[in-house]
Design a protein around this motif. Structure first.
Motif, PDB file in Angstrom:
ATOM      1  N   ASP A 186       0.809  -1.216   0.000  1.00  0.00           N
ATOM      2  CA  ASP A 186       0.000   0.000   0.000  1.00  0.00           C
ATOM      3  C   ASP A 186       0.849   1.276   0.000  1.00  0.00           C
ATOM      4  O   ASP A 186       0.363   2.339  -0.389  1.00  0.00           O
ATOM      5  N   ASN A 187       2.076   1.148   0.467  1.00  0.00           N
ATOM      6  CA  ASN A 187       2.957   2.320   0.537  1.00  0.00           C
ATOM      7  C   ASN A 187       4.071   2.167  -0.489  1.00  0.00           C
ATOM      8  O   ASN A 187       4.805   1.173  -0.490  1.00  0.00           O
ATOM      9  N   HIS A 188       4.196   3.149  -1.359  1.00  0.00           N
ATOM     10  CA  HIS A 188       5.223   3.100  -2.407  1.00  0.00           C
ATOM     11  C   HIS A 188       6.472   3.906  -2.038  1.00  0.00           C
ATOM     12  O   HIS A 188       7.365   4.064  -2.855  1.00  0.00           O
ATOM     13  N   CYS A 189       6.505   4.387  -0.827  1.00  0.00           N
ATOM     14  CA  CYS A 189       7.695   5.139  -0.408  1.00  0.00           C
ATOM     15  C   CYS A 189       8.804   4.192  -0.001  1.00  0.00           C
ATOM     16  O   CYS A 189       8.585   2.997   0.240  1.00  0.00           O
ATOM     17  N   VAL A 190       9.998   4.746   0.079  1.00  0.00           N
ATOM     18  CA  VAL A 190      11.190   3.974   0.426  1.00  0.00           C
ATOM     19  C   VAL A 190      11.448   4.133   1.916  1.00  0.00           C
ATOM     20  O   VAL A 190      11.522   5.254   2.437  1.00  0.00           O
ATOM     21  N   CYS A 191      11.598   3.013   2.620  1.00  0.00           N
ATOM     22  CA  CYS A 191      11.847   3.041   4.062  1.00  0.00           C
ATOM     23  C   CYS A 191      13.345   3.161   4.311  1.00  0.00           C
ATOM     24  O   CYS A 191      14.139   2.335   3.830  1.00  0.00           O
ATOM     25  N   VAL A 192      13.694   4.184   5.066  1.00  0.00           N
ATOM     26  CA  VAL A 192      15.095   4.490   5.340  1.00  0.00           C
ATOM     27  C   VAL A 192      15.292   4.590   6.844  1.00  0.00           C
ATOM     28  O   VAL A 192      14.431   5.127   7.562  1.00  0.00           O
ATOM     29  N   TRP A 193      16.437   4.102   7.334  1.00  0.00           N
ATOM     30  CA  TRP A 193      16.750   4.218   8.758  1.00  0.00           C
ATOM     31  C   TRP A 193      16.901   5.693   9.150  1.00  0.00           C
ATOM     32  O   TRP A 193      17.471   6.491   8.427  1.00  0.00           O
ATOM     33  N   SER A 194      16.369   6.033  10.306  1.00  0.00           N
ATOM     34  CA  SER A 194      16.511   7.396  10.823  1.00  0.00           C
ATOM     35  C   SER A 194      17.948   7.631  11.292  1.00  0.00           C
ATOM     36  O   SER A 194      18.769   6.697  11.344  1.00  0.00           O
ATOM     37  N   LYS A 195      18.252   8.877  11.627  1.00  0.00           N
ATOM     38  CA  LYS A 195      19.574   9.181  12.162  1.00  0.00           C
ATOM     39  C   LYS A 195      19.756   8.518  13.526  1.00  0.00           C
ATOM     40  O   LYS A 195      18.781   8.245  14.233  1.00  0.00           O
ATOM     41  N   GLU A 196      21.007   8.277  13.886  1.00  0.00           N
ATOM     42  CA  GLU A 196      21.301   7.650  15.169  1.00  0.00           C
ATOM     43  C   GLU A 196      20.942   8.596  16.317  1.00  0.00           C
ATOM     44  O   GLU A 196      21.256   9.790  16.273  1.00  0.00           O
ATOM     45  N   ILE A 197      20.273   8.065  17.323  1.00  0.00           N
ATOM     46  CA  ILE A 197      19.846   8.834  18.491  1.00  0.00           C
ATOM     47  C   ILE A 197      20.529   8.238  19.709  1.00  0.00           C
ATOM     48  O   ILE A 197      20.393   7.038  19.993  1.00  0.00           O
ATOM     49  N   LEU A 198      21.259   9.093  20.462  1.00  0.00           N
ATOM     50  CA  LEU A 198      21.943   8.649  21.669  1.00  0.00           C
ATOM     51  C   LEU A 198      20.996   8.762  22.862  1.00  0.00           C
ATOM     52  O   LEU A 198      20.402   9.819  23.088  1.00  0.00           O
ATOM     53  N   VAL A 199      20.888   7.677  23.606  1.00  0.00           N
ATOM     54  CA  VAL A 199      20.045   7.647  24.806  1.00  0.00           C
ATOM     55  C   VAL A 199      20.962   7.402  26.001  1.00  0.00           C
ATOM     56  O   VAL A 199      21.437   6.279  26.202  1.00  0.00           O
ATOM     57  N   PRO A 200      21.238   8.452  26.787  1.00  0.00           N
ATOM     58  CA  PRO A 200      22.118   8.247  27.936  1.00  0.00           C
ATOM     59  C   PRO A 200      21.399   7.463  29.033  1.00  0.00           C
ATOM     60  O   PRO A 200      20.178   7.573  29.202  1.00  0.00           O
TER      61      PRO A 200
END
Length: 710
Positions: A186-200
């Motif tokens: 149903d979705n024709h968009c390209v799935c891309v990983w988000s930027k890295e998020i640091l969780v202290p």
């Protein structure tokens, strides 16, 4: 065709690596592709991306050293399907490629994920994101932030989920997470990983003060501004600001203020206050940073207070402008050694006891209309401030550093550091500078104001060694001196020696220039003093004898011209004047014919244009003369003749002249004597009678020839 076969062979015979190749269009103007680097590949590895378009034989390829690339719109066919892969070449024999992907650029848009937040609570990770516009499923991957070589761990999520919690984590470790959607029909968009998020795992870093300012807003009240920053600000929910009055005699808990911004403004009295600032989030509170409000000095306060030592006690007095409900008295030797006393009675004095000698105390009196400890911060105002010593002493040390600079011939600059307040042991009144001439052991001292740390020593002797020591002086006397500093004054000031050398050179040059002129003038002066001016030859008796011997009537125009008196007595050169044959002086011997003489007399009277003194018959000179006549000459004179010598020369000349020349009346008798020698004399008078000025020549073939020879 060969190029295409080479690409096909690379696609068939190279091994694949998990490159995670992803391509999508950005605003439909370019194609962006990214991939993971080859594991354990050298830094010199290059990547080649190949795009094989449907029904187009020539593929597009481009080489880069990065793990991403942007392809411009002019190289794209937006509505054609394309197969894309990336090959990595890191040696001559090793070549790997990613898996092929197939997209249509016009439909390959990026799936957006908005506002991802994450925090760590104990041993759990809590991740949240915004609800998408369309129903989607996401997947999460995480790993420990340290070490960097840790592997990603994939965590699936439920369909349409907007948060996920990861448990059983190390509570002392920080983590890095990434989130992306899962592709669907149903979705024709390209799935891309988000930027890295640091969780202290926790807010481990304390804030740091980046700016502070204290200003006076009214007499006795100040405004304190503080601004800070923290490295983990993305994971911070808010900040705690704890305010504590020093001293805290009420033993109340510090007042806590909760703020979300990294700055604060507070209106306080001039008492000491301590700020403790920390950040917090769901994981807990960060370490605190402490800030103490510094001393604020002002000259405008509502009242004045005085401290008078009396034995072991000190009496503090003040006169308030109005009577508040209470006074708060703070005193002590420093921020960490302060005491507080609340006075509720309407009194204007207070006695302090058990004070330490030689210690500087600060005392502050504050007025407040509300006598409650928790209200002092908001309502109290400073009435007056003063400093005092219960007992004063002399400074126990001198300035730690003393420097001598700008040393000249008769002066030098002395600079020193202040005596520390804890070493003064009393109020410093002045500094005393002692400087000693080490050769004569002569000491001098000068006193300067206690606020001065620089002084110019003057009146020093040139090329002399001095020793300098500085000490502080209080009302109790002079304290310890500083370490000795030695210096030696200069023999010449700066530029003085160069000026002396320049003046000496200028004097030498001037002497060399003016000395010849002065010597010449002195020589001329000495000549005038030692050798007086010679007499005028006009007054010479020798010239007068010549004039008597040769009558003026027998002189031609030239001889008369030569015998004219010269007005200048300083002529030293010889004048040789040549005349033409008609104007030359020619002397003719007397002849017997008297008719010629009469003709001469007649010719002289009738001549109008010629000289009346020349007779035409006398201008004829015989062509022959006897040998005796040629040999008859006047004696030569010396260079400068005296009168006696000149007279002798004239006498010799008169003896050798024919009788008719000396005695005209004997003319007829001499002409009748046969064989008589004819002699002619030519005078050339000058200022001085010289050998070359009186020339005696015998009669020759012609008088013109004789004149030329002379």
């Amino acid at each position: 065709m060969k190029r295409f076969l080479l690409l096909v062979s690379m696609a068939l015979f190279t091994t694949d690596w998990h490159g995670e190749l992803t391509c999508y269009t950005e605003r439909k103007i370019s194609l962006f592709c990214s991939w993971l680097p080859v594991p354990c590949a050298p830094k010199t590895t290059t990547y080649t991306i190949i795009l094989k378009w449907d029904k187009i034989s020539k593929p597009f390829e481009r080489t880069t050293a990065s793990t991403s690339i942007t392809i411009e719109r002019k190289f794209l066919y937006m509505n054609r399907a394309v197969i894309i892969w990336v090959s990595a070449n890191y040696s001559h024999e090793s070549c790997v490629k990613t898996k092929n992907i197939s997209i249509i650029p016009s439909k390959a848009e990026k799936c957006a994920i908005h506002s991802i937040s994450a925090h760590q609570l104990s041993n759990k990770l809590i991740i949240k994101w915004d609800v998408p516009k369309k129903s989607m499923q996401y997947e999460l991957q995480y790993k420990e932030a340290r070490p960097t070589s840790s592997q990603w761990i994939l965590v699936p999520t439920a369909n349409d989920a907007v948060n996920v919690t990861v448990s059983d984590l190390n509570s002392t470790s920080s983590y890095v997470i990434q989130l992306r959607c899962l592709p669907s029909e149903d979705n024709h968009c390209v799935c891309v990983w988000s930027k890295e998020i640091l969780v202290p795992h926790k807010l481990s870093d304390k804030p740091t003060i980046s700016a502070n300012e204290t200003i006076e807003i009214s007499p006795g009240r100040i405004n304190v501004f503080l601004q800070w920053q923290i490295t983990q600000s993305r994971n911070v929910i808010g900040y705690y600001v704890n305010i504590e009055r020093i001293p805290n005699s009420c033993n109340d808990r510090p007042e806590r203020i909760n703020v979300t911004e990294r700055r604060v403004h507070l209106n306080l009295s001039m008492a000491y206050y301590r700020f403790n600032i920390s950040a917090y989030n769901e994981a807990g509170e960060s370490p605190q940073i402490t800030y103490v409000v510094p001393d604020f000095t002002t000259t405008v306060l509502p009242g004045q207070i005085t401290a008078i030592p009396q034995g072991n006690n000190t009496v503090v007095t003040w006169t308030p402008e109005y009577i508040p409900k209470c006074f708060v008295v703070d005193w002590g030797t420093g921020k960490e050694d302060m005491h507080m006393k609340i006075i509720t009675k309407p009194m204007g004095n207070f006695t302090l006891d058990h004070l330490q000698p030689y210690k500087l105390y600060k005392i502050m009196v504050h007025a407040s209309d509300i006598c409650e400890c928790e209200s002092f911060m908001r309502h109290e105002g400073t009435f007056g401030v003063t400093h005092f010593y219960s007992v004063q002493g002399v400074p126990r040390t001198g300035p730690a550093t003393v420097k001598i600079s700008n040393i000249m011939k008769h002066s030098a600059i002395v600079k020193w550091t202040e005596v520390p307040a804890e070493d003064c042991l009393g109020f410093l009144q002045e500094y005393r500078i002692n400087y000693t001439d080490t050769m004569k052991n002569l000491s001098l001292a000068v006193a300067v104001n206690s606020s001065t740390t620089c002084y110019l020593l003057t009146g020093l002797k040139e090329k002399t060694a001095y020793k300098v020591q500085i000490s502080g002086v209080t009302t109790a006397g002079e304290g310890a001196q500083s370490r000795s500093q030695f210096f030696t004054t200069l023999k010449y000031d700066k530029g003085e020696f160069e000026g002396i050398v320049a003046a000496l050179c200028l004097g030498i040059i001037s002497t060399m220039f003016f000395l010849p002129i002065i010597c010449s003038l002195m020589l001329r002066r000495s000549r005038k003093l030692c050798w007086p001016t010679l007499p005028n030859p006009r007054d010479s008796s020798a010239i007068q004898d010549v004039a008597r011997i040769i009558p003026r009537a027998n002189q031609g125009p030239t001889s008369r011209l030569l015998l004219q008196t010269q007005t200048d007595n300083d002529i030293t050169s010889l004048h040789v004047i040549e005349e033409d044959s008609k104007a030359s002086l020619k002397l003719q011997p007397f002849i017997e014919d008297t008719e010629d003489n009469s003709e001469c007399d007649a010719g002289q009277s009738e001549s109008a244009g010629g000289s009346p003194d020349i007779c035409p018959s006398l201008l004829k000179i015989p062509e022959k003369a006897t040998a005796t006549e040629r040999d008859t000459r006047a004696p030569l004179l010396s260079d400068y003749t005296s009168m006696e010598f000149s007279q002798k020369a004239m006498l010799s000349l008169a003896l050798n002249l024919p009788p008719w020349a000396a005695h005209p009346h004997m003319e007829g008798k001499l002409n009748n004597r046969p064989g008589k020698v004819e002699q002619h004399t030519l005078f050339t008078p000058q200022d001085y009678v010289k050998q070359s000025q009186v020339v005696f020549t015998p009669t020759g073939p012609t008088l013109m020839e004789e004149t030329s020879l002379s």
